[in-house]
Design an enzyme around this catalytic site. Structure first.
Site, mmCIF file in Angstrom:
data_model
loop_
_atom_site.group_PDB
_atom_site.id
_atom_site.type_symbol
_atom_site.label_atom_id
_atom_site.label_comp_id
_atom_site.label_asym_id
_atom_site.label_seq_id
_atom_site.Cartn_x
_atom_site.Cartn_y
_atom_site.Cartn_z
ATOM 1 N N HIS A 1 -33.032 11.724 -30.966
ATOM 2 C CA HIS A 1 -33.298 12.223 -29.603
ATOM 3 C C HIS A 1 -33.883 13.637 -29.592
ATOM 4 C CE1 HIS A 1 -31.455 8.760 -27.816
ATOM 5 N NE2 HIS A 1 -30.263 9.017 -28.307
ATOM 6 N N ASP B 1 -31.329 1.789 -33.704
ATOM 7 C CA ASP B 1 -30.264 2.375 -32.875
ATOM 8 C C ASP B 1 -30.378 1.797 -31.454
ATOM 9 O OD1 ASP B 1 -28.451 5.195 -32.926
ATOM 10 O OD2 ASP B 1 -29.221 4.660 -30.937
ATOM 11 N N HIS C 1 -30.154 3.217 -28.708
ATOM 12 C CA HIS C 1 -30.867 4.128 -27.806
ATOM 13 C C HIS C 1 -32.304 4.313 -28.283
ATOM 14 C CE1 HIS C 1 -26.550 5.356 -27.607
ATOM 15 N NE2 HIS C 1 -26.814 5.352 -26.307
ATOM 16 N N ASP D 1 -25.073 1.426 -33.114
ATOM 17 C CA ASP D 1 -24.409 1.362 -31.810
ATOM 18 C C ASP D 1 -24.869 0.179 -30.954
ATOM 19 O OD1 ASP D 1 -26.826 2.662 -31.701
ATOM 20 O OD2 ASP D 1 -26.075 4.487 -30.752
HETATM 21 ZN ZN ZN Z 1 -27.610 5.682 -30.361
#
Ligand code: ZN
Length: 310
Positions: free
Chosen positions: A126, A163, A165, A247
């Protein structure tokens, strides 16, 4: 050739606060799962410190100076609301993350290892060139890709991110860089809000595969096989870097996908097939998210076990 695992105890000293999901316990769970007889053929190495020069291959000088200045001698410093926190050990932890990722690139390109897993934290995908966010301070996967381009003179480096996200930071860093390719599967709509199919990069070097809440093994494999794997093959990478977040696992408390351990085995082996075809198997895999200690430990073990099976 072997599989190398880089880690460092300094990565346990990034402490974002007592109730923060990105806790040192995550890395302890990963290391416990990998320090078993099943993995005795992997070679462990201490992650070296990364360099400022490596960090600057992705991040801006002003941002890096801000992070260095923010690093506290005691207590906590928030960088991004309550999400991204620096403690006194954070700066060394992130520099070990950067050092592990770049040393991993050196190792696979120097034929010291077939592939590498970086058991490091905090996560990085991120972090944008000029912004820390989403538990991430520096973006070690993006830095490793830029490092392979600048130092090893590779012409095509792919980062593949499973991931749950979207890695907005990696996408932002690569958007105008056709030599760097980014493919991500992620829950959508979901944090951080980026990652639609229409975000393709200026040279069609970005491939986003959004997945709906509840996505199960069958849907995940179908979408990855249809959209992501052919795009990576077509890019013909000279090195594959994996942003390995766990995740999307069904046990994860922060997200809503339903992947099983066996899906991480499957996707790892599919990426290894592409690496075998295009770049002599060279993969540097870097730990990103994963917030169920049980799901993180079991899925990381399956992932590294597959990497060793080459
Ligand atoms: Zn994540």
């Amino acid at each position: 050739m072997t599989t190398l695992i880089y880690t460092h105890e300094a990565c346990l000293d990034h402490i974002p606060g007592p109730s923060h999901p990105e806790s040192p316990e995550r890395l302890k769970a990963v290391i416990k799962a990998l320090r078993t007889p099943e993995f005795e053929k992997a070679e462990w190495r201490d992650a070296p410190m990364g360099t400022r020069e490596q960090v600057l291959m992705i991040h801006t000088e002003d941002f890096v100076t801000d992070i260095e200045d923010a690093s506290p001698t005691r207590g906590y410093v928030p960088l991004d609301g309550g999400d991204t926190i620096m403690s006194p050990g954070s700066l060394e932890a992130v520099m070990r993350c950067v050092g592990a990722a770049c040393a991993g690139v050196d190792a696979v390109l120097g034929n010291e290892a077939r592939n590498v897993f970086c058991a490091t934290r905090p996560c990085g995908h991120h972090a944008e060139p000029n912004r820390a966010m989403g538990f991430c301070i520096y973006n070690q996967a993006a830095i490793a890709a830029a490092y392979a381009y600048e130092v090893h003179k590779l012409e095509r480096v792919a980062v593949v991110d499973f991931d749950v996200h979207h890695g907005n930071g990696t996408q932002a860093a690569f958007y105008d860089r056709p030599e760097l390719f980014y493919a991500s599967s992620h829950q959508s709509p979901f944090y951080p809000g980026t990652g639609s199919r229409t975000e393709t990069g200026t040279a069609h070097n970005i491939v986003n595969v959004p997945l709906p809440r509840g996505c199960d093994s069958a849907m995940f494999r179908e979408q990855i096989a249809a959209e992501m794997l052919p795009a990576i093959r077509a890019f013909n990478p000279e090195l594959i870097i994996i942003s390995a977040g766990f995740d999307a696992h069904h046990l994860d408390p922060l997200a809503g996908l339903n992947l099983q351990d066996s899906d991480y085995d499957w996707v790892t082996r599919e990426l290894m097939k592409i690496a075998d075809e295009t770049c002599e198997g060279r993969i540097v895999s870097i730990l990103e998210g994963g917030y169920s200690l049980e799901g993180l430990a079991s899925s990381t073990a399956v992932h590294v076990k597959a990497l060793m099976d080459h």
